[in-house]
Design an enzyme around this catalytic site. Sequence first.
Site, PDB file in Angstrom:
ATOM      1  N   LYS A   1       0.726  -1.249  -0.097  1.00 22.70           N
ATOM      2  CA  LYS A   1      -0.091   0.011  -0.222  1.00 22.70           C
ATOM      3  C   LYS A   1       0.929   1.380   0.015  1.00 22.70           C
ATOM      4  O   LYS A   1       1.948   1.085   0.280  1.00 22.70           O
ATOM      5  CB  LYS A   1      -0.855   0.043   1.204  1.00 22.70           C
ATOM      6  CG  LYS A   1      -1.967  -1.228   1.123  1.00 22.70           C
ATOM      7  CD  LYS A   1      -2.912  -0.833  -0.029  1.00 22.70           C
ATOM      8  CE  LYS A   1      -4.108  -1.802  -0.209  1.00 22.70           C
ATOM      9  NZ  LYS A   1      -3.744  -3.136  -0.586  1.00 22.70           N
TER      10      LYS A   1
HETATM   11  C1  LIG Z   1      -9.658  -2.518  -1.951  1.00 21.45           C
HETATM   12  C2  LIG Z   1      -9.286  -3.251  -0.759  1.00 21.45           C
HETATM   13  N1  LIG Z   1      -9.976  -3.488   0.558  1.00 21.45           N
HETATM   14  C3  LIG Z   1      -9.711  -4.131   1.484  1.00 21.45           C
HETATM   15  C4  LIG Z   1      -8.076  -4.689   1.521  1.00 21.45           C
HETATM   16  C5  LIG Z   1      -7.736  -5.482   2.757  1.00 21.45           C
HETATM   17  O1  LIG Z   1      -6.676  -4.712   3.285  1.00 21.45           O
HETATM   18  P1  LIG Z   1      -5.901  -5.418   4.331  1.00 21.45           P
HETATM   19  O2  LIG Z   1      -4.851  -6.532   3.851  1.00 21.45           O
HETATM   20  O3  LIG Z   1      -4.991  -4.322   5.198  1.00 21.45           O
HETATM   21  O4  LIG Z   1      -6.760  -6.233   5.333  1.00 21.45           O
HETATM   22  C6  LIG Z   1      -7.266  -4.606   0.373  1.00 21.45           C
HETATM   23  C7  LIG Z   1      -6.079  -5.121   0.437  1.00 21.45           C
HETATM   24  O5  LIG Z   1      -5.376  -5.414  -0.638  1.00 21.45           O
HETATM   25  C8  LIG Z   1      -7.821  -3.768  -0.715  1.00 21.45           C
HETATM   26  O6  LIG Z   1      -7.139  -3.560  -1.856  1.00 21.45           O
END
Ligand SMILES: Cc1ncc(COP(=O)(O)O)c(C=O)c1O
Length: 376
Positions: free
Chosen positions: A182
Amino acid sequence: MKKIEFFHHNIDREDRARVSEVLQSIFLTTGSYVQEFEAKFSEYLRLNNTIGVTSCTAGLHLSLIALGIGPGDEVITTPMSFCATANAILHIGAKPIFIDVEEETGNLNAELIESALSKRTRAIIPVHLYGQMCDMKTLRLLANRYKLKIVEDAAHAIEATRNGIPVGHLADTACFSFYATKNITSGEGGAVSTNSSRTAALLRMLRLHGIDRSAADRYTKRYKHWDMPVLGWKYNMDNIQGALLLGQLKRIESLWKKRDTLWRFYEEELRSVSGVRVLKTLPELRHARHLFTVLVPPAKRDALLRTLQNKGVGVAVNYRPIHLLRFYRKTFGHKSGDYPVAEDIGRRTISLPLYPSLRITEAKYVIRVFKESIAA
Ligand SMILES: Cc1ncc(COP(=O)(O)O)c(C=O)c1O
């Protein structure tokens, strides 16, 4: 052969020194570094509260609970996202109701919300795909009209605004990811931001088992018995994550600028390539420039992914739509054709490397290889 990583984080010497500071201290879990990060993150977003958690998924999960959504409820969302978005809805025993996306942007199409409403609809989770904000004004109006909550999945969109309004301002909560790839990262990590002090207080308890005193309270103040008024989860961000994020947050604008320059270069170069399309950046918004994707003819997509990788270029697919993943097909009977616009993007999309340390010579190589491969 050149090797161009799909992603490279931007952790620098100062960030490592800050982590080392934490490691040399006695307090590793949720404490002053997390608090400082939460305060600075809120300031950046011009919101009142941020709660550091272990992932965006955790943030989505806790937001739905804090807003009173539960078993049997329905939550409207987009199939064009990472499965985490819809999984969080399932984690609370609710049902994800997908609606199709806009062809121009890939974002959830607000015009379809009313056709998806039922007596059980309680919330909407818009996803700001690749960093481009959804039409939050329209979503807010609809949410007010039908008494729905809004939880923004802003995993891609910390730096985004639309008509000058940042994420989180027209929603009940906004959830962020600090996952390894990210815009700012602590390997794993996330946050929820909200202007509601009531929701924030509940989220603070829910991220730590539902306990009314944190470990930092117990450490910095004299021991007092604590209670557990509600059932929560173990989702609290720790000081190591907080320390890693603090410096990146300070640099967030300069990091964005570098990605923006690369984005414009890619866009310009791909404009003249026949048979490919780049999603539109709407003029009224500031795109967070998280993932650069190019849409290619479906029959060529998988071969292109292979060729690019064979030539040393890291690529990804964001996303094959959620409703066609095996579990969702099996559980909800979804099939090809249910959400044709999302499916079309899912069949065509390729993500190219985009990160601040990517040199322009490397971006030129990516484009050269892409053009040669698609013409072959
Ligand atoms: C659009 C979106 N939502 C949610 C997530 C979930 O994030 P996390 O891995 O921090 O739980 C991601 C992660 O890649 C994402 O790209």
